[in-house]
Scaffold this motif. Structure first.
Motif, PDB file in Angstrom:
ATOM      1  N   LYS A  49       4.965  11.079  -8.624  1.00  0.00           N
ATOM      2  CA  LYS A  49       4.064  10.465  -9.598  1.00  0.00           C
ATOM      3  C   LYS A  49       3.755   9.026  -9.192  1.00  0.00           C
ATOM      4  N   GLU A  50       4.776   8.328  -8.696  1.00  0.00           N
ATOM      5  CA  GLU A  50       4.595   6.919  -8.294  1.00  0.00           C
ATOM      6  C   GLU A  50       3.632   6.805  -7.120  1.00  0.00           C
ATOM      7  N   ALA A  51       3.770   7.720  -6.155  1.00  0.00           N
ATOM      8  CA  ALA A  51       2.892   7.692  -4.979  1.00  0.00           C
ATOM      9  C   ALA A  51       1.447   7.983  -5.377  1.00  0.00           C
ATOM     10  N   PHE A  52       1.285   8.912  -6.329  1.00  0.00           N
ATOM     11  CA  PHE A  52      -0.074   9.235  -6.772  1.00  0.00           C
ATOM     12  C   PHE A  52      -0.704   8.038  -7.485  1.00  0.00           C
ATOM     13  N   MET A  53       0.046   7.362  -8.338  1.00  0.00           N
ATOM     14  CA  MET A  53      -0.499   6.200  -9.065  1.00  0.00           C
ATOM     15  C   MET A  53      -0.863   5.086  -8.101  1.00  0.00           C
ATOM     16  N   GLN A  54      -0.062   4.929  -7.056  1.00  0.00           N
ATOM     17  CA  GLN A  54      -0.374   3.909  -6.048  1.00  0.00           C
ATOM     18  C   GLN A  54      -1.671   4.256  -5.325  1.00  0.00           C
ATOM     19  N   MET A  55      -1.839   5.534  -4.963  1.00  0.00           N
ATOM     20  CA  MET A  55      -3.062   5.976  -4.303  1.00  0.00           C
ATOM     21  C   MET A  55      -4.270   5.766  -5.216  1.00  0.00           C
ATOM     22  N   LEU A  56      -4.068   6.014  -6.506  1.00  0.00           N
ATOM     23  CA  LEU A  56      -5.150   5.836  -7.477  1.00  0.00           C
ATOM     24  C   LEU A  56      -5.571   4.364  -7.545  1.00  0.00           C
ATOM     25  N   ASP A  57      -4.608   3.466  -7.561  1.00  0.00           N
ATOM     26  CA  ASP A  57      -4.912   2.030  -7.584  1.00  0.00           C
ATOM     27  C   ASP A  57      -5.679   1.614  -6.336  1.00  0.00           C
ATOM     28  N   GLU A  58      -5.260   2.124  -5.185  1.00  0.00           N
ATOM     29  CA  GLU A  58      -5.937   1.778  -3.927  1.00  0.00           C
ATOM     30  C   GLU A  58      -7.371   2.291  -3.923  1.00  0.00           C
ATOM     31  N   ASN A  59      -7.570   3.490  -4.461  1.00  0.00           N
ATOM     32  CA  ASN A  59      -8.916   4.051  -4.546  1.00  0.00           C
ATOM     33  C   ASN A  59      -9.781   3.262  -5.508  1.00  0.00           C
ATOM     34  N   ARG A  60      -9.187   2.810  -6.630  1.00  0.00           N
ATOM     35  CA  ARG A  60      -9.935   2.038  -7.626  1.00  0.00           C
ATOM     36  C   ARG A  60     -10.411   0.710  -7.012  1.00  0.00           C
TER      37      ARG A  60
END
Length: 431
Positions: free
Chosen positions: A281-292
């Motif tokens: 879950k943490e890795a996905f949220m980090q990827m989401l922030d980078e995409n944003r």
């Protein structure tokens, strides 16, 4: 009237190996097959390639036999997957290892495996009789005396190996005949049930066929019971169908679904899919922030379609309740958590499984407390031995069931020969 040392009833993988083992032990063997050819089930196993066994060893294999695997400890100590590998490789069948330890012939043809078995039957001078449908096993003085065929012919024998299979895949000849024969001599049959079978769902998602035909690689599934308690977790490939879930992962879950519903009266169960098992879950949220940060105007739906197949992405998006126009810049942290929750805990309600005729393997069979675990001889009548799926033992797909068939066949055949030849020796002493 024909006289032989051993009768093997059934020409599937267990019966074939039993006949070879008995003949190798010095017995005269007659195989009775009700159909017109041998090895029908072997030819369709492994998608027609015949997954002969699993390379990961005994403990791994026993772990993948959810249906009474502990009963087989003695059998595997006598003849295991390593002996199966040697049997085929020493007879010219080269094997290759694939994912999860599965072993196939390098030709990718089940016929290669069957041909090697048939050559060995011929070399061992096993007599094969086709269109020989056994009606009854004949008893005498507390032991077997032979069999009666539907034609009225009697075949005498000192020992019998019953290897007629279960009642899944009936077109291959597995129609439950052996259960009736065993019951006539005092055996109890644990009611047959389907296992290694596709799952049925009346979930709206399935009924609308939105994901029909979609195949997913290496997903993780957790099964929960009717009270929300975790039952089991499995990993593998999954296929969405017009009626529910199929593929190796669904088949692995099916044992737990069937056995649970046998206790609860078919109450619906929940399957929770982790569509991204390699992502925390943490890795996905980090990827989401980078995409944003990098693509703030990108639509959330578009981003999801880059992560999972398009149709699945759309379902996840809708389950989150977002507007179609929402962009990454407009996405709040809590919205990101909703997305990852859906991807990591994608729910499908399971209501049933397909029936026995559609199952790969039969659960249930000869009650194991009535069978000697070392020799596989009946405790009810002397000289009757069991091999393969007729026993109340079943495994997951992946080479495990055919391993059970080959190992129990070899052990039953070996001990049947020992029993029959000892009878001959005793007659010699007393004559």
């Amino acid at each position: 009237m024909i006289q032989t040392d051993i009768i093997v009833i059934g020409g599937g993988p267990a019966g074939l190996m039993a006949a070879i083992a008995a003949a190798q032990s010095g017995a005269n063997v007659t195989m009775l097959e009700k159909g017109d050819r041998l090895g029908r089930k072997l030819l369709i196993s492994g998608g027609g390639r015949c997954n002969v066994t699993n390379a990961k060893g005994t403990e791994h294999i026993l772990h993948n036999i959810p249906g009474n695997g502990r009963f087989l400890h003695s059998v595997f100590s006598q003849w295991s997957s390593y002996e199966i590998i040697h049997f085929f490789e020493s007879r010219g069948v080269k094997l290759k290892e694939e994912d999860r330890g599965r072993l196939f012939p390098v030709t990718d043809r089940a016929q290669t495996v069957l041909d090697a078995v048939l050559r060995e039957l011929e070399r061992q001078d096993v007599k094969i009789r086709y269109a020989s449908h056994v009606s009854h096993i004949l008893g005498e003085g507390g032991g077997v005396a032979g069999v009666l065929l539907q034609t009225g012919e009697r075949v005498k024998a000192r020992a019998i190996v019953l290897a007629t299979g279960g009642c899944s895949a009936p077109l291959t000849g597995s129609t439950g005949d052996g259960y009736v024969m065993a019951e006539e001599h005092g055996h109890t049959i644990v009611a047959p049930y389907p296992t290694s079978v596709a799952l049925v769902s009346h979930d709206v998602l399935i009924q609308e066929k939105r994901l029909q035909g979609l195949s997913l690689k290496s997903v993780k599934a957790t099964l929960f019971d009717e009270r929300g308690k975790r039952v089991i977790q499995e990993e593998g490939d999954l296929l969405f169908t017009h009626f529910g879930l199929s593929g190796p992962l669904a088949l692995r879950l099916s044992h737990s679904v069937v056995t649970r519903q046998m206790k609860t009266g078919k109450q619906p169960l929940m399957v929770q899919l982790d569509l991204l098992p390699g992502f925390t879950k943490e890795a996905f949220m980090q990827m989401l922030d980078e995409n944003r940060d990098a693509h703030s105007k990108k639509l959330v739906r578009s981003m999801l379609r880059e992560i999972v197949p398009e149709r699945l992405a759309d379902v996840v998006f809708e389950r989150c309740g977002f507007k179609a126009s929402v962009t990454l810049r407009e996405l709040l942290s809590k919205n990101g958590e909703e997305i990852v929750d859906q991807l990591k805990r994608f729910e499908v309600v399971v209501h049933d499984t397909l029936g026995l005729a559609k199952s790969t393997v039969t659960g249930g069979g000869i009650r194991l407390s009535e069978v000697d675990p070392r020799t596989l001889q009946s405790k009810q009548i002397r000289g009757l031995f069991f091999a393969g799926e007729i026993l109340d033992v079943h495994a997951h797909t992946g080479g495990y069931n055919i391993t059970v068939a080959f190992t129990t066949g070899h052990v039953a055949g070996t001990h049947a020969a020992s029993f029959a030849l000892q009878q001959d020796a005793d007659r010699g002493v007393h004559s």
